[in-house]
Design a protein around this motif. Structure first.
Motif, mmCIF file in Angstrom:
data_model
loop_
_atom_site.group_PDB
_atom_site.id
_atom_site.type_symbol
_atom_site.label_atom_id
_atom_site.label_comp_id
_atom_site.label_asym_id
_atom_site.label_seq_id
_atom_site.Cartn_x
_atom_site.Cartn_y
_atom_site.Cartn_z
ATOM 1 N N ALA A 152 0.948 -1.115 -0.035
ATOM 2 C CA ALA A 152 -0.005 0.052 -0.070
ATOM 3 C C ALA A 152 0.863 1.407 -0.029
ATOM 4 O O ALA A 152 0.647 2.386 -0.819
ATOM 5 N N VAL A 153 1.960 1.180 0.908
ATOM 6 C CA VAL A 153 2.893 2.527 0.655
ATOM 7 C C VAL A 153 3.661 2.624 -0.391
ATOM 8 O O VAL A 153 3.892 3.837 -1.133
ATOM 9 N N GLU A 154 4.009 1.553 -0.978
ATOM 10 C CA GLU A 154 4.705 1.616 -2.345
ATOM 11 C C GLU A 154 3.609 2.363 -3.326
ATOM 12 O O GLU A 154 4.289 2.985 -4.332
ATOM 13 N N GLN A 155 2.595 1.601 -3.442
ATOM 14 C CA GLN A 155 1.523 2.428 -4.472
ATOM 15 C C GLN A 155 1.187 3.968 -4.132
ATOM 16 O O GLN A 155 1.158 4.586 -5.118
ATOM 17 N N GLN A 156 1.244 4.100 -2.905
ATOM 18 C CA GLN A 156 1.162 5.332 -2.513
ATOM 19 C C GLN A 156 2.250 6.346 -2.817
ATOM 20 O O GLN A 156 2.169 7.454 -3.324
ATOM 21 N N LEU B 271 -6.446 12.023 -7.742
ATOM 22 C CA LEU B 271 -5.562 11.700 -8.894
ATOM 23 C C LEU B 271 -6.183 10.543 -9.710
ATOM 24 O O LEU B 271 -6.165 10.549 -10.946
ATOM 25 N N LEU B 272 -6.503 9.581 -9.173
ATOM 26 C CA LEU B 272 -7.320 8.358 -9.688
ATOM 27 C C LEU B 272 -8.532 8.673 -10.214
ATOM 28 O O LEU B 272 -9.078 8.070 -11.183
ATOM 29 N N ILE C 247 -10.671 1.806 -8.085
ATOM 30 C CA ILE C 247 -9.602 2.751 -7.101
ATOM 31 C C ILE C 247 -9.264 1.746 -5.724
ATOM 32 O O ILE C 247 -8.121 1.670 -5.584
ATOM 33 N N GLY C 248 -10.470 1.041 -5.441
ATOM 34 C CA GLY C 248 -10.109 0.364 -4.277
ATOM 35 C C GLY C 248 -9.166 -0.765 -4.386
ATOM 36 O O GLY C 248 -8.218 -1.120 -3.788
ATOM 37 N N ARG C 249 -8.905 -1.511 -5.600
ATOM 38 C CA ARG C 249 -8.273 -2.616 -6.048
ATOM 39 C C ARG C 249 -6.610 -1.812 -6.155
ATOM 40 O O ARG C 249 -5.784 -2.495 -5.721
ATOM 41 N N ARG C 250 -6.795 -0.727 -6.873
ATOM 42 C CA ARG C 250 -5.373 -0.103 -7.006
ATOM 43 C C ARG C 250 -4.610 0.338 -5.639
ATOM 44 O O ARG C 250 -3.610 -0.020 -5.437
ATOM 45 N N LEU C 251 -5.471 0.846 -4.736
ATOM 46 C CA LEU C 251 -5.012 0.965 -3.617
ATOM 47 C C LEU C 251 -4.909 0.141 -2.343
ATOM 48 O O LEU C 251 -4.536 0.225 -1.151
ATOM 49 N N ARG D 54 -16.087 1.003 0.350
ATOM 50 C CA ARG D 54 -16.577 1.869 1.326
ATOM 51 C C ARG D 54 -15.651 3.070 1.734
ATOM 52 O O ARG D 54 -16.022 4.258 1.866
ATOM 53 N N THR D 55 -14.359 2.667 1.943
ATOM 54 C CA THR D 55 -13.115 3.359 2.251
ATOM 55 C C THR D 55 -12.947 4.492 1.037
ATOM 56 O O THR D 55 -12.711 5.854 1.190
ATOM 57 N N VAL D 56 -13.154 3.897 -0.128
ATOM 58 C CA VAL D 56 -12.959 4.729 -1.200
ATOM 59 C C VAL D 56 -13.982 6.024 -1.361
ATOM 60 O O VAL D 56 -13.892 7.161 -1.532
ATOM 61 N N HIS D 57 -15.358 5.649 -1.174
ATOM 62 C CA HIS D 57 -16.481 6.565 -0.983
ATOM 63 C C HIS D 57 -16.045 7.522 -0.131
ATOM 64 O O HIS D 57 -16.544 8.629 -0.098
ATOM 65 N N LYS D 58 -15.733 7.094 1.201
ATOM 66 C CA LYS D 58 -15.385 8.053 2.455
ATOM 67 C C LYS D 58 -14.428 9.107 1.698
ATOM 68 O O LYS D 58 -14.629 10.420 2.167
ATOM 69 N N HIS D 59 -13.381 8.680 1.219
ATOM 70 C CA HIS D 59 -12.459 9.684 0.710
ATOM 71 C C HIS D 59 -13.065 10.755 -0.145
ATOM 72 O O HIS D 59 -12.870 11.691 -0.521
ATOM 73 N N VAL D 60 -13.655 10.153 -1.069
ATOM 74 C CA VAL D 60 -14.363 10.762 -2.214
ATOM 75 C C VAL D 60 -15.387 12.040 -1.601
ATOM 76 O O VAL D 60 -15.246 12.937 -2.045
ATOM 77 N N GLU D 61 -16.143 11.749 -0.699
ATOM 78 C CA GLU D 61 -16.772 12.569 0.173
ATOM 79 C C GLU D 61 -16.177 13.550 0.663
ATOM 80 O O GLU D 61 -16.539 14.712 0.723
#
Length: 265
Positions: free
Chosen positions: A166-170, A205-206, A216-220, A225-232
């Motif tokens: 996860a950190v390398e993807q970040q 960015l994604l 996005i969830g698979r990429r990160l 649910r966490t993706v939607h929270k970030h988007v909100e």
């Protein structure tokens, strides 16, 4: 340190890493903490393809000077990755393993073990590859002197693998964001002004790539649910209500690169 406390420390480390704005500081941050968690004395990480003649070697900050003292021949031996390179390249999984367990009696008399003992006074190695990598195989090697790494150390290494991925993807996405906004005026300050976290920046960015929440969830490596929270959170901080207006506003603010214009006759 017990396993429960080590796992708690990994969670704390993940939170700290995902709030780090400087991509070049992510791996040194991980390396410094992982060394102790995995029972090591020092750690070398690789982020690109390795051969005996080239490849980026990073070391924990406290021991970076040791790496600088190695000559080209010694560095070449470390880059060769014995006995792990052949093992992982053969498609035998990505489970962490120690050199002693993998090579058995051949390890103490190997060229790599001799270089480690002579140059760094170390004799044991634990490989911690990033899961999912094919070629090149990236990850880190933890070193220690004395007895081999314990079963608990290997378990902690296994638990750390998703964090490393996860950190390398970040890191890669933050590097890409930095390159794409190089022409903008103070993009990092603008992101800070909008209170966007580094994680929200990578999600933004994604979003510009028109990826779905699932993608996005698979990429990160996070849930939808966490993706939607970030988007909100991004919508709220940018004062928008949908994906298109968010991307357009982010482009106007210089938070993401605007698409290149093509000339027409």
């Amino acid at each position: 340190m017990g396993l429960d406390r080590a796992y708690e420390r990994l969670t704390e480390l993940a939170v700290a890493a995902l709030h780090e704005r400087e991509p070049e500081r992510l791996w040194p941050l991980l390396a410094d903490a992982l060394t102790g968690l995995c029972g090591g004395e020092t750690l070398i990480y690789k982020l690109d393809d390795w051969s005996e003649g080239k490849g980026t070697l990073g070391m924990v900050p406290a021991a970076a000077a040791e790496l600088g003292r190695l000559d080209d021949e010694a560095l070449g031996v470390l880059r060769s990755g014995y006995p792990f390179a052949h093992h992982y390249a053969a498609g035998l999984g990505r489970t962490p393993v120690t050199a002693r367990r993998l090579a058995d009696r051949a390890w103490p008399t190997s060229r790599t073990a001799r270089v480690l003992g002579t140059a760094l006074d170390l004799n044991q190695v634990l490989a911690l590859p990033l899961p999912g990598t094919v070629a090149p195989i990236t990850g880190c090697l933890v070193y220690r002197s004395g007895t081999d790494f314990s079963d608990d150390h290997v378990r902690i290494a296994e638990r750390a693998q998703p964090l490393l991925a996860a950190v390398e993807q970040q890191r890669q996405l933050l590097e890409r964001w930095r390159r794409s906004t190089a022409a903008a005026e103070e993009p990092e300050e603008r992101a800070a002004d909008r209170a966007l976290t580094p994680r929200e920046l990578t999600v933004l960015l994604l979003l510009t790539d028109a990826l779905t929440a699932d993608a996005i969830g698979r990429r990160l490596g996070i849930s939808v649910r966490t993706v939607h929270k970030h988007v909100e959170n991004i919508y709220r901080k940018l004062g928008t209500r949908d994906r298109l207006s968010t991307v357009l506003r982010a482009q106007r603010l210089g938070l993401v690169a605007a698409p290149a214009r093509t000339g027409r006759r």
